[in-house]
Design an enzyme around this catalytic site. Structure first.
Site, PDB file in Angstrom:
ATOM      1  N   CYS A  79       0.834  -1.209   0.000  1.00  0.00           N
ATOM      2  CA  CYS A  79       0.000   0.000   0.000  1.00  0.00           C
ATOM      3  C   CYS A  79       0.875   1.267   0.000  1.00  0.00           C
ATOM      4  CB  CYS A  79      -0.971  -0.031   1.178  1.00  0.00           C
ATOM      5  SG  CYS A  79      -2.431   1.007   0.904  1.00  0.00           S
ATOM      6  N   HIS A 167      -3.830  -5.137   1.004  1.00  0.00           N
ATOM      7  CA  HIS A 167      -3.238  -5.616   2.256  1.00  0.00           C
ATOM      8  C   HIS A 167      -3.327  -7.144   2.329  1.00  0.00           C
ATOM      9  CE1 HIS A 167      -2.471  -1.821   4.416  1.00  0.00           C
ATOM     10  NE2 HIS A 167      -3.472  -1.361   3.684  1.00  0.00           N
ATOM     11  N   GLU A 169      -2.079  -9.068   4.517  1.00  0.00           N
ATOM     12  CA  GLU A 169      -1.995  -9.555   5.894  1.00  0.00           C
ATOM     13  C   GLU A 169      -3.349  -9.715   6.566  1.00  0.00           C
ATOM     14  OE1 GLU A 169      -1.479  -5.025   6.153  1.00  0.00           O
ATOM     15  OE2 GLU A 169      -1.035  -6.652   4.760  1.00  0.00           O
ATOM     16  N   SER A 221       3.984 -12.915  38.317  1.00  0.00           N
ATOM     17  CA  SER A 221       2.593 -12.491  38.455  1.00  0.00           C
ATOM     18  C   SER A 221       1.621 -13.663  38.438  1.00  0.00           C
ATOM     19  CB  SER A 221       2.228 -11.545  37.303  1.00  0.00           C
ATOM     20  OG  SER A 221       2.230 -12.262  36.078  1.00  0.00           O
ATOM     21  N   GLY A 222       2.105 -14.827  38.047  1.00  0.00           N
ATOM     22  CA  GLY A 222       1.212 -15.963  37.857  1.00  0.00           C
ATOM     23  C   GLY A 222       0.703 -16.057  36.435  1.00  0.00           C
ATOM     24  N   GLY A 223       1.032 -15.060  35.621  1.00  0.00           N
ATOM     25  CA  GLY A 223       0.577 -15.036  34.232  1.00  0.00           C
ATOM     26  C   GLY A 223       1.498 -15.794  33.295  1.00  0.00           C
ATOM     27  N   VAL A 224       1.100 -15.848  32.034  1.00  0.00           N
ATOM     28  CA  VAL A 224       1.834 -16.615  31.029  1.00  0.00           C
ATOM     29  C   VAL A 224       3.228 -16.047  30.801  1.00  0.00           C
ATOM     30  CG1 VAL A 224       1.839 -17.368  28.622  1.00  0.00           C
ATOM     31  CG2 VAL A 224      -0.317 -17.228  29.867  1.00  0.00           C
ATOM     32  N   ASP A 225       3.316 -14.726  30.593  1.00  0.00           N
ATOM     33  CA  ASP A 225       4.584 -14.126  30.173  1.00  0.00           C
ATOM     34  C   ASP A 225       5.675 -14.293  31.230  1.00  0.00           C
ATOM     35  OD1 ASP A 225       3.112 -13.349  27.985  1.00  0.00           O
ATOM     36  OD2 ASP A 225       2.799 -11.306  28.696  1.00  0.00           O
ATOM     37  N   SER A 227       5.790 -16.337  33.738  1.00  0.00           N
ATOM     38  CA  SER A 227       6.044 -17.747  34.036  1.00  0.00           C
ATOM     39  C   SER A 227       6.959 -18.384  32.986  1.00  0.00           C
ATOM     40  CB  SER A 227       4.722 -18.523  34.104  1.00  0.00           C
ATOM     41  OG  SER A 227       3.887 -18.010  35.118  1.00  0.00           O
TER      42      SER A 227
END
Length: 509
Positions: A79, A167, A169, A221-225, A227
């Protein structure tokens, strides 16, 4: 990394989506702002110029020296990127008679051209531009057209330089992934060997070399990232990683105990710290969302710093920063307007003299989960919905009190457990409850009540950049609402948020 695709960002809302599509091909890529383009290196196999909300005809239009890349490696302009290349090479870009936005069909396709190989005539593509390429020099061939756009795609005759005015994507371009595969795999020759297994192997080796025998401290934090980041660092340095999990009084019901237990099962060296009262004192009387975020962040750093100083000779701070955090902290036009403070990016206070290690800062959220699966992390952690760093502090609108936290924890617990029991949890990207700063009239038994209102929020998304509200079954919502009102003292009304992002955000603050 052995090989990569470089994406130059001219400010398009779709730039991250281009990166995600390239990553889906198991090819590593990086996004860099157009006004700070990296030099060409041997590992860059191709370059993609993104779209932009700007017009190439503006005086202050985003610009780059295309000769840095064109003719040296394959280049694909999307584009705005295509229009920029056309204009700088002597072509002409003019305002479209009718703004070309939405679905279109390719009426002519040069299927012998490598970029358009196996692309169907009548293939649906997505247009989004107010200008159009009206003229190209003789150095270019037109390789695709639509009924209203003569130059839908072009190639420079003597080099692997391409441009497309649609586009590829977005999902509305039905064969867009094939166009990107043709460019990335067939034209650039990328080997598609960037997999979660390879990422784990190379990252752990890199961390061993980077950290050596040094100690690392990290807040979990107990979160995915956090951990997954902690597990990668643990694989590299073992007990030299010291993790701290702070109870800020704004976690979900029973979360402090549950998360500590799950980390113990993972073999991580974790210390739990109960600091609820410090956070509640700092939040007393604050109602502005940014003030609350800053107070929570300030106290967290104070508590974290106190605990970190109890560990001798720490040199590094581990963080679970992921790629969207990094991208959103760098604007192609300089610092962008603050929507909300981010809890990961922005550096450390001066008194914390630690170097930062961020093993996930090249990954998107879904890639982090795939890496976690390779590391055999418990699905209860990997499948956990995103949860904001300030926790329930930004899901309680207005001032924070322990009583309000207690009410919201109970409401949230009923909602989240209900989703799990109904088999809906994994269909939702993020869910939670919000305590509103209003009261409403209700009737319970023969008595009139005047109590709190809570809003339930559940969205579907891929990475949180955009999100749609979940069409949860009415029977489920009725049951959850009934249970909340009957069992949570202080709540007499439940509403359901049906706003999408944009224009709304996922969180209310």
């Amino acid at each position: 990394m052995a090989e990569q695709i470089l994406i130059l960002d001219f400010g398009s809302q779709y730039t991250q989506l281009i990166a995600r599509r390239v990553r889906e091909l198991n090819v590593y890529c990086e996004i860099h702002p157009f006004n700070n383009p990296p030099q060409l290196t041997d590992d860059i196999k191709g370059v993609i110029f993104s779209g932009s909300p700007c017009s190439v005809r503006q005086e202050d239009a985003p610009d780059v020296d295309i000769d840095m890349y064109c003719g040296k490696v394959p280049v694909l302009g999307v584009c705005y990127g295509a229009q920029l290349m056309a204009q700088k090479s002597g072509g002409n870009v003019l305002p479209s008679e009718i703004r070309e936005y939405g679905r279109a069909k390719l009426s002519k396709v040069d299927q012998h051209n490598e970029l358009m190989k196996e692309i169907s005539i009548d293939s649906q593509v997505w247009m989004s531009h107010g200008d159009t390429i009206s003229e190209l020099t003789d150095a270019y061939d037109i390789i695709a057209s639509t009924s209203s756009v003569r130059v839908a795609a072009f190639k420079k005759k003597d080099e692997q330089t391409y441009g497309i005015q649609f586009h590829p994507e977005v999902t509305h371009s039905l064969e867009g992934k094939r166009v990107l595969r043709n460019f990335v795999v067939h034209i650039c020759g990328c080997s598609q060997d960037w997999t979660p297994d390879i990422f784990v192997e190379t990252t752990v080796a890199s961390l061993k070399e980077q950290l050596g025998g040094d100690k690392v401290v990290m807040g979990l934090s107990g979160g995915v990232d956090s951990s997954v980041a902690a597990t990668l660092i643990h694989h590299a340095i073992g007990e030299n990683l010291h993790c701290i999990f702070v109870d800020n009084g704004l976690l979900r019901k029973n979360e402090f105990e549950d998360v500590l237990h799950s980390y113990k099962d993972m073999g991580l060296n974790v210390k739990g710290v109960d600091a609820k009262d410090k956070f509640y004192n700092a939040l007393k009387g604050l109602t502005d969302p940014e003030d609350k975020r800053k107070a929570i962040g300030r106290v967290f750093i104070e508590v974290f710093d106190d605990e970190a100083h109890k560990i001798q000779n720490v040199k590094w701070l581990g963080q679970g920063t992921i790629y969207p955090d990094v991208i959103e902290s760098v604007s192609v036009k300089g610092p962008s307007a603050t929507i909300k403070s981010h809890h990961n990016v922005g550096g450390l206070p001066d008194f914390m003299k630690l170097k930062v290690v961020e093993p996930l800062n090249t990954l998107f959220k879904d890639e982090v989960r795939l890496v976690g699966k390779t590391l055999e992390i418990d699905q209860n952690i990997l499948g956990r919905h995103p949860f904001p760093g300030p926790g329930l502090g930004i899901r309680i609108l207005g001032d924070i009190t322990p009583q309000k936290v207690h009410i919201l924890q109970q409401v949230d617990h009923i909602f989240i457990n209900g989703l799990k029991k109904a088999g809906l949890y994994d269909e939702v990207w993020q869910a939670g409850a919000i305590l509103l700063p209003i009261q409403s009239v209700g009737v319970m038994g023969d008595e009139r009540t005047y109590e709190q209102v809570v809003s339930l929020r559940a969205v579907t998304s891929v990475d949180g950049m955009t999100a749609d509200w979940c069409h949860l079954p009415y029977d489920f919502l009725a049951d959850v609402s009934n249970e909340i009102i009957n069992t949570v003292k202080g709540v007499n009304r439940v509403v359901y948020d049906i706003s999408s992002k944009p224009p709304a955000t996922i969180e209310w603050e």
